[in-house]
Each structure stands twice: as C-alpha cells, then as structure tokens.
Motif scaffolding. Structure first.
Motif, mmCIF file in Angstrom:
data_model
loop_
_atom_site.group_PDB
_atom_site.id
_atom_site.type_symbol
_atom_site.label_atom_id
_atom_site.label_comp_id
_atom_site.label_asym_id
_atom_site.label_seq_id
_atom_site.Cartn_x
_atom_site.Cartn_y
_atom_site.Cartn_z
ATOM 1 N N THR A 108 -90.612 -80.186 -14.140
ATOM 2 C CA THR A 108 -90.033 -80.484 -15.452
ATOM 3 C C THR A 108 -89.120 -79.373 -15.950
ATOM 4 O O THR A 108 -88.357 -79.577 -16.879
ATOM 5 N N GLU A 109 -89.211 -78.182 -15.319
ATOM 6 C CA GLU A 109 -88.426 -77.048 -15.796
ATOM 7 C C GLU A 109 -87.872 -76.255 -14.613
ATOM 8 O O GLU A 109 -88.396 -76.327 -13.503
ATOM 9 N N PHE A 110 -86.821 -75.514 -14.899
ATOM 10 C CA PHE A 110 -86.294 -74.582 -13.907
ATOM 11 C C PHE A 110 -85.861 -73.315 -14.626
ATOM 12 O O PHE A 110 -85.665 -73.291 -15.847
ATOM 13 N N ILE A 111 -85.722 -72.250 -13.845
ATOM 14 C CA ILE A 111 -85.237 -70.986 -14.387
ATOM 15 C C ILE A 111 -84.259 -70.418 -13.379
ATOM 16 O O ILE A 111 -84.467 -70.508 -12.168
ATOM 17 N N ILE A 112 -83.142 -69.883 -13.868
ATOM 18 C CA ILE A 112 -82.110 -69.332 -12.992
ATOM 19 C C ILE A 112 -81.692 -67.977 -13.535
ATOM 20 O O ILE A 112 -81.601 -67.780 -14.753
ATOM 21 N N SER A 113 -81.475 -67.052 -12.624
ATOM 22 C CA SER A 113 -81.119 -65.702 -13.041
ATOM 23 C C SER A 113 -80.376 -65.009 -11.912
ATOM 24 O O SER A 113 -80.510 -65.378 -10.741
ATOM 25 N N LYS A 114 -79.589 -64.011 -12.278
ATOM 26 C CA LYS A 114 -78.951 -63.178 -11.265
ATOM 27 C C LYS A 114 -79.822 -61.971 -10.947
ATOM 28 O O LYS A 114 -79.458 -61.132 -10.127
ATOM 29 N N SER A 115 -81.000 -61.925 -11.587
ATOM 30 C CA SER A 115 -81.955 -60.849 -11.336
ATOM 31 C C SER A 115 -83.162 -61.416 -10.594
ATOM 32 O O SER A 115 -83.687 -62.472 -10.954
ATOM 33 N N ALA A 116 -83.610 -60.712 -9.555
ATOM 34 C CA ALA A 116 -84.717 -61.209 -8.734
ATOM 35 C C ALA A 116 -86.013 -61.329 -9.521
ATOM 36 O O ALA A 116 -86.883 -62.126 -9.173
ATOM 37 N N ASP A 117 -86.167 -60.545 -10.587
ATOM 38 C CA ASP A 117 -87.394 -60.635 -11.394
ATOM 39 C C ASP A 117 -87.224 -61.549 -12.599
ATOM 40 O O ASP A 117 -88.101 -61.629 -13.457
ATOM 41 N N ALA A 167 -85.390 -77.128 -19.477
ATOM 42 C CA ALA A 167 -85.789 -78.476 -19.075
ATOM 43 C C ALA A 167 -84.817 -79.013 -18.033
ATOM 44 O O ALA A 167 -83.603 -78.794 -18.111
ATOM 45 N N ILE A 168 -85.360 -79.707 -17.043
ATOM 46 C CA ILE A 168 -84.523 -80.331 -16.019
ATOM 47 C C ILE A 168 -84.020 -81.668 -16.546
ATOM 48 O O ILE A 168 -84.801 -82.514 -16.987
ATOM 49 N N LYS A 169 -82.713 -81.845 -16.502
ATOM 50 C CA LYS A 169 -82.097 -83.091 -16.943
ATOM 51 C C LYS A 169 -81.362 -83.727 -15.773
ATOM 52 O O LYS A 169 -81.217 -83.133 -14.707
ATOM 53 N N ASP A 170 -80.895 -84.969 -16.006
ATOM 54 C CA ASP A 170 -80.164 -85.652 -14.938
ATOM 55 C C ASP A 170 -78.940 -84.851 -14.512
ATOM 56 O O ASP A 170 -78.592 -84.781 -13.339
ATOM 57 N N SER A 171 -78.283 -84.262 -15.483
ATOM 58 C CA SER A 171 -77.121 -83.431 -15.184
ATOM 59 C C SER A 171 -77.357 -82.063 -15.799
ATOM 60 O O SER A 171 -77.264 -81.894 -17.012
ATOM 61 N N THR A 172 -77.714 -81.111 -14.967
ATOM 62 C CA THR A 172 -78.027 -79.771 -15.444
ATOM 63 C C THR A 172 -76.882 -78.833 -15.102
ATOM 64 O O THR A 172 -76.492 -78.716 -13.939
ATOM 65 N N LYS A 173 -76.334 -78.187 -16.120
ATOM 66 C CA LYS A 173 -75.217 -77.278 -15.900
ATOM 67 C C LYS A 173 -75.632 -75.850 -16.230
ATOM 68 O O LYS A 173 -76.452 -75.613 -17.108
ATOM 69 N N VAL A 174 -75.041 -74.926 -15.490
ATOM 70 C CA VAL A 174 -75.267 -73.510 -15.744
ATOM 71 C C VAL A 174 -73.915 -72.839 -15.926
ATOM 72 O O VAL A 174 -72.894 -73.309 -15.421
ATOM 73 N N THR A 175 -73.924 -71.742 -16.656
ATOM 74 C CA THR A 175 -72.688 -71.010 -16.923
ATOM 75 C C THR A 175 -72.517 -69.891 -15.912
ATOM 76 O O THR A 175 -73.440 -69.112 -15.669
ATOM 77 N N ILE A 176 -71.333 -69.836 -15.309
ATOM 78 C CA ILE A 176 -71.022 -68.818 -14.309
ATOM 79 C C ILE A 176 -70.068 -67.805 -14.927
ATOM 80 O O ILE A 176 -69.114 -68.173 -15.621
ATOM 81 N N LYS A 177 -70.329 -66.542 -14.677
ATOM 82 C CA LYS A 177 -69.426 -65.518 -15.185
ATOM 83 C C LYS A 177 -68.068 -65.624 -14.497
ATOM 84 O O LYS A 177 -67.988 -65.849 -13.293
ATOM 85 N N LYS A 206 -86.122 -70.915 -9.665
ATOM 86 C CA LYS A 206 -87.497 -71.393 -9.484
ATOM 87 C C LYS A 206 -87.701 -72.667 -10.290
ATOM 88 O O LYS A 206 -86.999 -72.914 -11.269
ATOM 89 N N PHE A 207 -88.726 -73.440 -9.867
ATOM 90 C CA PHE A 207 -89.099 -74.652 -10.589
ATOM 91 C C PHE A 207 -90.534 -74.536 -11.077
ATOM 92 O O PHE A 207 -91.334 -73.773 -10.541
#
Length: 449
Positions: free
Chosen positions: A301-310, A318-328, A339-340
């Motif tokens: 039901t959830e995910f987490i994204i990071s540029k840091s390993a910790d 929350a995971i949606k049908d269309s999940t977008k992330v911002t890229i520098k 991770k999920f």
C-alpha cells in the motif's frame, strides 16, 4: 487347642517307611503338593490364634519365624522350613506395623522395624490435614485406630498392643513429594502476533514469524509449570538455529524443548520497479517529473524512495495507479533506493535504480534568419526556468547592444515575441539570460536585408 500352646514341641520328624496308601498308614511324600497344605495349615493355625490378622501379617509371621535349612537354599524363596511353634510365640508378643495405606494416595511406604517408624510419600498437592489411614499390624490392637482421619501435617504416633499386653510406639510421617511438573505451556516472541505451537509429545515448539523479522535478537516470553527454565524467559536469543530450553521441576527432574523459528516467505520475491518518463525510456530522462511502475508487489500500500541508502528525510507515500516522483534537474547518473510496505506492515528488500538525467539546453530561435525591413520576425526560446523571467539582449549593427528587454516564461519554461522589422540593414545577434539561474545562452545570428 490350647492357645497358650504349652504342649510338647516336635522338631525334625523323619518317616522311614513309605506306602502306596492302600494300608491307610502314614506315607512319605515330597514336593510343593506336600509343602502347600503344611503352610496353609500353619496359616490357619495363626488365624485361629489371632483372628484380626491380615493376610500380610500372617505371611510375615510364617516367613520370618521359619527355620533356615541349607537344603532349601536356592530352592525356595526364603530357604526356610516353617516353624509352627515359633510362629505362634511370635504372634503372642508381636506388635509390628506391617503397612499403612493412605486411602490409595500413597506413592511409597517405608516401614522400619528397627526404628519403629513409617515414612509415607504422597503426590504433590495432597492435603494432609484430614487423611484416613488403613493400618495393617500383627498386634491385638492399635491406637489411634485404623480408619480414623488424622492430621499428618506433622508426625502422628501410633501404639500397637500385643496379645501379651506389651506395647510398641510407632512414628508415622507423611511427606508430600515435590512437584514433578516441567512443561512449557506458552511461548511467544516479542510482540509478534503468533504464539508458538507446542508439541508436548515430541517436546518441540514451532513458531512462525513474518518475512523481514530479525531472528538474531528475539526476546521470548515463556510460561512454565516447573520451577525454572533455562535460558530464562525475557532474555534475548539468536533463533537463526533451533534453541533448546530446559525446564526444571521442583524435584529437580528436567525436560528439554527444542524451539524452532521459521521466517515466512518473501512476499516481494518477484517485485520489480522501473522508471517511465513517457518517452519509452526507463534509463534516461530530461524530465523532472517521472512515473514509477511497480509489479509483483502483492498487497503493498506504500512505498518510499530516497537518494540516501538509509532513507533519511524520506517519507512513506501511498501507492497510486500513477505514481510520480520528482527528479532533480542535474545532469548525470542519479541513484535511487526504493522500498515497499504492505498492509501487514511488512517491508520489502531495498531496490536500487539508476537514472541518467539529461539537462535540456536552453534554445533560442528566430522565424527567419534573413528578413527584410517591414517583415514580421518571431523570436522564441524554450527550456528556461518555468514561470520566470528571461532578459534578452540584441546587438547593434555598428557595435554595442540595445537596452535589454525582459520577457516572462510560461509554465513550460518557454517564451515568444514578435515584431515588425524596422531596424537598419545589417548583421545582428541576440542572446538570453535566465534570470532565475543566471545561465546565458549562446548567441543566435540573423540578417536584415
């Protein structure tokens, strides 16, 4: 018969002649068929002398008062020959306690004829405040009487009176045996939902934990019926391999249990993650908003994204049908950790994805590179800061620049201006400065005829 049996004593009779029974005379016979009626007759004689005797008391008198006979050694249980006179004399002054039975609860009874004590063991948990003893003795009477309830929390003294009126005091003590219970009745780990499944027959405990559980430092809570358990409850253990727990009862007997912890299967074993920027590429992009495609993530039901390993500074989303992330907006490779987490709170392994980001160059454009005076000229630019300002610089034919002109970019970072050419003929160039970033474009040339 004279119960004082003061008549003559006959010992070691031997019959010299044998017969076949036809004459009606005495005959010589041997073997158990002859021994049995003699012993039975002596038992009957003992009962006739003292009617209150039990079978055990009669047996005791007959066996103990027999005469040793070397010819019978190894051939009979006692190696003795019965002695009627000795048996009756013994019973005249006998005042022995043969056995004490506490209403079928006795575990063991030890009668000491020398110290005149009886020590009885009863099961753990037996109440001794009102116990009814059944006492077998070979005297004429006993006091307190058999069958009368007594408080055996301390020793009770009984007095046996013989037929000849002599007495003997006996001390009867009852000991409650230590508890033999040594079972593990409940076993759980930390705050994990499932309790251990206890197999009492096999003395094993199986407990299942969710995928991702760290089994090297689990704290068990153990409930037992014994006196102690080792290792103790509440002490962290490494359950990578089975751990043996030993329960010790109050009587110091022990029972070992093998505890096995099994980690559940990885629900994310087939999970996949990839970037998608709409251009069909999952490895390179020039966009700052990019979609994440997930597959094989079960009931996550959830995910987490990071540029840091910790994952420092990152938050679960929350995971949606269309999940977008911002890229520098930074040229080069960028590494991401993902991770999920599913509805049960179980987290997946860490996925790593690398994305090559290509920064779009700022572009200037003119509608025509050669124009005539009076023509309409369109000058435009793209890939500038969004909703910002761009400063335009136009050169003069003879050198120098006109006063700069400021334009506003759209939400896509573009601008466009148009005007009728009224400048003198000659070669011109122009460039732009992104007011937000300070970045300057290359100069673009055009000619007015």
């Amino acid at each position: 018969m004279d119960n004082n049996h003061t008549g003559c004593t006959i010992d070691n009779i031997k019959i010299k002649t044998k017969g076949d029974g036809s004459t009606g005379d005495y005959e010589y016979w041997s073997g158990t068929s002859m021994a049995a009626p003699h012993v039975s007759g002596l038992a009957a004689l003992a009962w006739a002398y003292k009617l209150n005797l039990s079978a055990a008391a009669v047996k005791d008198a007959v066996i103990n008062q027999g005469d040793d006979d070397s010819s019978l050694t190894g051939r009979t249980l006692t190696g003795k020959r019965i002695n009627a006179n000795g048996t009756l004399n013994y019973l005249k002054s006998a005042k022995q306690i043969i056995v004490v039975d506490l209403t079928a609860i006795s575990e063991s009874v030890i009668v000491d004829d020398v110290e005149h004590t009886v020590v009885i063991s009863v099961p753990y948990g037996t109440s001794l405040t009102s116990v009814v003893p059944t006492i077998d003795h070979n005297g004429a009477s006993i006091s307190p009487a058999s069958g009368v309830a007594q408080n055996f929390t301390s020793s009770v003294e009984y007095t046996v009176t013989a037929t000849d009126a002599s007495t003997q005091a006996w001390t009867v003590s009852v000991t409650v045996l230590a508890n033999t219970a040594k079972e593990i009745t409940a076993f759980s780990l930390n705050d994990l939902a499932e309790d251990g499944i206890i197999d009492e027959a096999g003395h094993t405990i199986a407990i299942n934990v969710s995928y991702g559980t760290n089994v090297v430092d689990l704290v068990p809570t153990i409930t037992i019926t014994g006196n102690s358990v080792s290792p103790a409850s509440g002490i962290a253990q490494d359950f990578t391999n089975p751990v043996t727990y030993t329960v010790t009862a109050e009587n110091d007997s022990t029972q070992a249990y093998a505890v096995t912890v099994t980690v559940g299967e990885n629900p994310f074993a087939v999970a996949k993650v990839k970037f998608r920027d709409g251009s069909g590429s999952s490895k390179t992009t020039s966009k700052t908003k990019i979609s994440l495609d997930f597959s094989g993530i079960g009931n996550s039901t959830e995910f987490i994204i990071s540029k840091s390993a910790d994952f420092s500074g990152a938050s679960w989303r929350a995971i949606k049908d269309s999940t977008k992330v911002t890229i520098k907006k930074k040229s080069g490779k960028q590494k991401f950790y993902i991770k999920f987490r599913n509805a049960d709170g179980i987290e997946s392994q860490v996925f790593t994805k690398t994305l090559q980001y290509k920064v779009s160059k700022r572009v200037l454009k003119v509608s025509k590179k050669r124009v005539s005076k009076g023509d309409i000229l369109v000058e435009s630019g793209k890939n500038f800061s969004k909703n910002s300002e761009v400063v335009l610089y136009f050169s003069k034919p003879g050198g120098g620049y006109y006063a700069p002109k400021t334009v506003t970019t759209s939400k896509k970072g573009a601008f466009s201006i148009s005007y009728r050419v009224n400048n003198p003929p000659g070669a011109y160039n122009w460039y732009a400065i992104d007011k937000k970033t300070g970045k300057t474009t290359k100069k673009l040339k055009y000619t007015i005829k």
